[in-house]
Enzyme design. Structure first.
Site, short mmCIF file in Angstrom:
data_model
loop_
_atom_site.label_atom_id
_atom_site.label_comp_id
_atom_site.label_asym_id
_atom_site.label_seq_id
_atom_site.Cartn_x
_atom_site.Cartn_y
_atom_site.Cartn_z
N THR A 13 0.84 -1.20 0.00
CA THR A 13 0.00 0.00 0.00
C THR A 13 0.87 1.25 0.00
O THR A 13 0.73 2.14 -0.86
CB THR A 13 -0.91 0.00 1.25
OG1 THR A 13 -1.70 -1.18 1.23
CG2 THR A 13 -1.81 1.23 1.28
N VAL A 14 1.78 1.35 0.96
CA VAL A 14 2.56 2.59 1.11
C VAL A 14 3.64 2.68 0.03
O VAL A 14 3.81 3.73 -0.60
CB VAL A 14 3.19 2.68 2.53
CG1 VAL A 14 3.90 4.02 2.70
CG2 VAL A 14 2.13 2.49 3.61
N GLU A 121 8.18 10.31 9.72
CA GLU A 121 6.92 11.06 9.82
C GLU A 121 5.71 10.17 9.53
O GLU A 121 4.66 10.29 10.18
CB GLU A 121 6.96 12.23 8.83
CG GLU A 121 5.85 13.23 8.99
CD GLU A 121 5.93 14.01 10.31
OE1 GLU A 121 6.86 14.79 10.50
OE2 GLU A 121 5.05 13.80 11.16
N ILE A 128 -0.54 13.20 8.67
CA ILE A 128 -0.48 14.42 9.49
C ILE A 128 0.97 14.73 9.83
O ILE A 128 1.66 13.88 10.40
CB ILE A 128 -1.26 14.26 10.82
CG1 ILE A 128 -2.68 13.78 10.57
CG2 ILE A 128 -1.25 15.56 11.62
CD1 ILE A 128 -3.46 13.51 11.86
N GLU A 182 -3.25 -2.97 9.16
CA GLU A 182 -1.95 -3.62 9.14
C GLU A 182 -2.10 -5.01 8.50
O GLU A 182 -3.21 -5.55 8.40
CB GLU A 182 -1.43 -3.77 10.57
CG GLU A 182 -1.14 -2.46 11.25
CD GLU A 182 -0.15 -1.60 10.48
OE1 GLU A 182 0.99 -2.03 10.26
OE2 GLU A 182 -0.52 -0.48 10.08
N ASP A 193 -1.10 -1.05 17.43
CA ASP A 193 -0.60 -0.05 16.49
C ASP A 193 -0.59 1.35 17.14
O ASP A 193 0.40 2.08 17.07
CB ASP A 193 -1.49 -0.07 15.23
CG ASP A 193 -1.07 0.97 14.22
OD1 ASP A 193 -0.09 0.73 13.50
OD2 ASP A 193 -1.73 2.03 14.15
N LYS A 197 2.59 3.88 18.25
CA LYS A 197 2.69 5.28 17.82
C LYS A 197 2.84 6.22 19.02
O LYS A 197 3.67 7.13 19.00
CB LYS A 197 1.46 5.65 16.99
CG LYS A 197 1.42 4.95 15.63
CD LYS A 197 0.06 5.07 14.98
CE LYS A 197 0.03 4.47 13.59
NZ LYS A 197 -1.32 4.30 13.06
N GLY A 295 -3.60 4.96 4.76
CA GLY A 295 -3.92 4.84 3.33
C GLY A 295 -2.73 5.23 2.47
O GLY A 295 -1.80 5.90 2.91
P1 NAP Z 1 1.80 -4.05 2.78
O1 NAP Z 1 0.76 -3.53 1.88
O2 NAP Z 1 1.60 -5.37 3.47
O3 NAP Z 1 3.18 -4.09 1.96
C1 NAP Z 1 4.36 -4.65 2.45
C2 NAP Z 1 5.36 -4.78 1.31
O4 NAP Z 1 6.59 -5.23 1.84
C3 NAP Z 1 4.97 -5.78 0.22
O5 NAP Z 1 5.32 -5.27 -1.05
C4 NAP Z 1 5.80 -7.02 0.53
O6 NAP Z 1 6.16 -7.77 -0.60
C5 NAP Z 1 7.03 -6.39 1.14
N1 NAP Z 1 7.68 -7.28 2.09
C6 NAP Z 1 7.22 -7.64 3.31
N2 NAP Z 1 8.08 -8.47 3.92
C7 NAP Z 1 9.11 -8.64 3.05
C8 NAP Z 1 10.32 -9.38 3.08
N3 NAP Z 1 10.64 -10.14 4.12
N4 NAP Z 1 11.16 -9.29 2.02
C9 NAP Z 1 10.82 -8.53 0.95
N5 NAP Z 1 9.71 -7.80 0.85
C10 NAP Z 1 8.86 -7.87 1.89
O7 NAP Z 1 2.10 -3.01 3.95
P2 NAP Z 1 1.80 -1.44 3.97
O8 NAP Z 1 0.40 -1.22 4.39
O9 NAP Z 1 2.31 -0.81 2.73
O10 NAP Z 1 2.69 -0.99 5.22
C11 NAP Z 1 4.09 -0.89 5.14
C12 NAP Z 1 4.64 -0.23 6.40
O11 NAP Z 1 4.06 1.06 6.53
C13 NAP Z 1 4.29 -0.96 7.70
O12 NAP Z 1 5.32 -0.75 8.63
C14 NAP Z 1 3.03 -0.24 8.18
O13 NAP Z 1 2.84 -0.33 9.56
C15 NAP Z 1 3.38 1.17 7.77
N6 NAP Z 1 2.26 2.09 7.57
C16 NAP Z 1 1.18 1.71 6.83
C17 NAP Z 1 0.16 2.62 6.60
C18 NAP Z 1 -1.04 2.27 5.79
O14 NAP Z 1 -1.96 3.09 5.72
N7 NAP Z 1 -1.09 1.10 5.15
C19 NAP Z 1 0.24 3.90 7.15
C20 NAP Z 1 1.35 4.27 7.90
C21 NAP Z 1 2.36 3.35 8.10
P3 NAP Z 1 5.06 -8.53 -1.52
O15 NAP Z 1 4.29 -7.43 -2.21
O16 NAP Z 1 5.83 -9.36 -2.46
O17 NAP Z 1 4.22 -9.32 -0.56
N1 HSE Z 2 -3.03 0.50 10.29
C1 HSE Z 2 -2.73 1.85 10.54
C2 HSE Z 2 -4.01 2.60 10.85
C3 HSE Z 2 -2.05 2.46 9.35
O1 HSE Z 2 -5.09 2.07 10.59
O2 HSE Z 2 -3.94 3.71 11.38
C4 HSE Z 2 -1.52 3.87 9.62
O3 HSE Z 2 -0.45 3.83 10.50
#
Ligand code: NAP
Ligand code: HSE
Length: 419
Positions: A13-14, A121, A128, A182, A193, A197, A295
């Site tokens: 996603t990110v 950030e 935010i 997550e 989570d 934070k 998101g």
């Molecule tokens: P996600 O959609 O699950 O994406 C994770 C990505 O990392 C995928 O592309 C996955 O590969 C790759 N990955 C995971 N483990 C790996 C490994 N061992 N080796 C190589 N690649 C690996 O997660 P996300 O929602 O983008 O979140 C990523 C981070 O941002 C997390 O720390 C989360 O807490 C944080 N975050 C998320 C949001 C949000 O709104 N989603 C907001 C703020 C912070 P594949 O695609 O091949 O599976």
């Molecule tokens: N899973 C987290 C949330 C993503 O819902 O707030 C943003 O850190």
């Protein structure tokens, strides 16, 4: 600004949001993107497909890369990759709140030893801007309290339950589909989570290290539609609140749990995926920062901002972004939840026998608890009465004693009330 070369660990996603956002920037070049499964279909242009790799060394050991952007999540291998990248001379941008809360001290010290920065950030409140403001423009304040909605998924679920009477598990699925949750949504709904934070945010706001092990946590999985309705009748909304306060002696009360928030407070009106961070301090007084908390694009906004902040100081100085570095050495003194003072919403069911409410009142009196309101919701077919109570401010340990001593009753819900 010199052209900066980055490698991205993760294309979910990110990572996807960052890739799309950076297409508008000529001065940032993505050299490689690490994924777990290189065969998975992805939203990436044909000409960029060569950027994908499943070999982390092509990023963390790549001499052509200046900044490693960690967007994989989890502790390992993220932690090892970050340390290797730092050893190899790269600055770090990460959105990984779990890693920061559990290993922040070690990682920031390691980065400092190697004269590299870790910016994060996106890890706190998604889109935010809160880390940079706290570390820079608010640096002249003594911050004493933070009251915040820091998890988009749970705020989305609670809002949909409140406004549409929606079913918990249906709305959780929606939040997952929108990329808010997550990888394991237990982290969201059980409050982990938000606890990660607030651990990091309280540490930088108070200038004292808060340990995740001392953060009290409850999630929203036990919140029932009937509590949300009862809260509405009482002029409140139920929100998952992250709370941190510190006194003159350095005692820090840091916790995450659902709260009834009175409608006259801003946080009661922060809905869906929106997050909000209310910061109180001197001389500022109180401010509220609010915006999308999760998101693809809101999070990408913060990640890209951090990349550009590092890039803007490249080749100008040997010691970049001094105000953004983390060098807290003192630990905050933890406050046990049992020693905290709160107002409570208590819903209990008791046999409809004479004197039962009297017994509850006597138990409260014996434990120094005054009541703000008490309402019996009729008598049910099985001759039990449902009672809803709001207390005045009282000690957590005392309300627990009342409940333990009231053996005739079944507690349906005990939720703290924001003030
Ligand atoms: P996600 O959609 O699950 O994406 C994770 C990505 O990392 C995928 O592309 C996955 O590969 C790759 N990955 C995971 N483990 C790996 C490994 N061992 N080796 C190589 N690649 C690996 O997660 P996300 O929602 O983008 O979140 C990523 C981070 O941002 C997390 O720390 C989360 O807490 C944080 N975050 C998320 C949001 C949000 O709104 N989603 C907001 C703020 C912070 P594949 O695609 O091949 O599976
Ligand atoms: N899973 C987290 C949330 C993503 O819902 O707030 C943003 O850190």
């Amino acid at each position: 600004m010199a052209k900066v070369k980055i490698g991205i660990l993760g294309f979910g996603t990110v990572g996807g949001g960052v890739y799309k956002t950076l297409r508008n920037f000529d001065d940032v070049e993505i050299k490689k993107i690490l994924v777990r499964d290189i065969t998975k279909p992805r939203n990436i242009s044909d000409e960029d497909k060569h950027l994908l790799t499943d070999n982390p060394d092509e990023i963390i050991n790549n001499p052509d890369i200046d900044i490693v952007v960690e967007l994989m999540g989890g502790l390992e291998p993220a932690s090892t990759y970050i340390k290797t990248a730092i050893e190899n001379g790269k600055h770090i941008v990460t959105a990984n709140k779990e890693l920061l809360a559990k290993q922040g001290k070690e990682l920031f010290e390691f980065a400092e030893k190697n004269n590299k920065v870790i910016l994060y950030e996106a890890a706190i409140a998604g889109g935010i801007p809160v880390i940079m403001p706290v570390k820079t423009i608010l640096a002249g304040n003594k911050i004493t309290k933070i009251q915040a909605i820091l998890n988009g998924t749970t705020n989305y679920i609670l809002t949909k339950m409140d406004k549409d009477g929606a079913d918990y598990s249906v709305v959780l699925k929606e939040a997952q589909e929108m990329g808010y949750a997550e990888a394991d949504p237990t982290s969201d709904v059980e409050g982990f989570d938000a606890a990660y934070k607030i651990t990091t945010l309280a540490t930088i706001a108070f200038g004292k290290r808060v340990s995740i092990n001392n953060v009290y946590r409850e999630g929203i999985s036990n919140i029932k539609l009937e509590d949300i309705k009862a809260a509405n009748e009482l002029g409140h909304k139920i929100k998952l609140i992250a709370l941190a306060s510190i006194d003159e002696q350095g005692n820090a009360d840091v916790r995450v749990h659902p709260m009834l928030v009175p409608n006259n407070l801003t946080l009661a009106h922060i809905d869906y995926v929106t997050n909000a961070v209310e910061i109180s301090g001197t001389p500022i007084g109180k401010i509220v920062l609010s915006g999308p908390g999760a998101g693809e694009f809101p999070t990408a906004s913060s990640v890209v901002g951090d990349i550009l902040a590092i890039a803007s100081e490249f080749d100008r100085t040997d010691y970049i972004l001094p105000m953004m570095r983390c060098n807290h050495t003192q630990a905050a003194i933890p406050v046990d939840i049992k020693d905290t003072y709160n107002k409570y919403y208590l819903s209990f069911t008791a046999p409809n026998t004479p004197g039962i409410i009297g017994k509850f009142g006597s138990l409260c009196a014996a434990n120094n608890i005054s009541l703000q309101s008490i309402v019996q919701k009729g008598v049910q077919d099985n001759n039990t009465a449902k009672v809803i109570v709001i207390t005045e401010l009282c000690k957590e340990d005392d309300i627990r004693k009342v409940i333990a001593g009231f053996s005739e009753c079944t507690v349906n819900s005990l939720i703290r009330v924001a003030i």
